[in-house]
Write a protein that holds these residues in place. Sequence first.
Motif, PDB file in Angstrom:
ATOM      1  N   MET A 223       0.833  -1.176   0.000  1.00  0.00           N
ATOM      2  CA  MET A 223       0.000   0.000   0.000  1.00  0.00           C
ATOM      3  C   MET A 223       0.884   1.249   0.000  1.00  0.00           C
ATOM      4  SD  MET A 223      -2.894   1.432   2.675  1.00  0.00           S
ATOM      5  CE  MET A 223      -2.289   0.533   4.052  1.00  0.00           C
ATOM      6  N   LEU A 224       0.622   2.167  -0.915  1.00  0.00           N
ATOM      7  CA  LEU A 224       1.353   3.430  -0.975  1.00  0.00           C
ATOM      8  C   LEU A 224       0.734   4.415   0.011  1.00  0.00           C
ATOM      9  CD1 LEU A 224       1.622   3.777  -4.846  1.00  0.00           C
ATOM     10  CD2 LEU A 224       3.246   2.719  -3.279  1.00  0.00           C
ATOM     11  N   THR A 225       1.566   5.179   0.704  1.00  0.00           N
ATOM     12  CA  THR A 225       1.018   6.093   1.715  1.00  0.00           C
ATOM     13  C   THR A 225       1.404   7.552   1.522  1.00  0.00           C
ATOM     14  OG1 THR A 225       2.871   5.709   3.226  1.00  0.00           O
ATOM     15  CG2 THR A 225       0.933   4.269   3.463  1.00  0.00           C
ATOM     16  N   HIS A 226       2.552   7.828   0.977  1.00  0.00           N
ATOM     17  CA  HIS A 226       3.003   9.215   0.819  1.00  0.00           C
ATOM     18  C   HIS A 226       3.920   9.320  -0.392  1.00  0.00           C
ATOM     19  CE1 HIS A 226       2.083   9.077   5.137  1.00  0.00           C
ATOM     20  NE2 HIS A 226       1.749  10.339   4.987  1.00  0.00           N
TER      21      HIS A 226
END
Length: 118
Positions: free
Chosen positions: A1-4
């Motif tokens: 999951m990409l967060t920033h």
Amino acid sequence: MLTHINPKLPMRDKTVTWDYYVNQLGFELFGSADYDGYLMVQKDSIQIHFFEFKELDPTENYGQVYIRVDGIDSFYQTLLDKKVRIHPNGYLEAKPWGQKEFSLLDPDNNLLKFGESI
């Protein structure tokens, strides 16, 4: 999951870049360490990192960042009040693609485009 995502842009002079982003745009320094040739700034949840590139020719710099904003009218007015130079082709306006946008060029010609959905 990409967060920033933290874009990294070139800078010729760390002091000039620091002054522009902190004193003009209202960012703060991020982190407690002062790294040689590297700068990290943050405003709200946005971080931008800079790497030293002393040989950068600003007329050949194509660095760009698009930053989504809540309250773009207020932010824009704050910058005008501080006499921040707006890009000559980037004054605040509603765009046909449903965004209200404006643009700045930093001291190294990195394009900062700010936008809010309308």
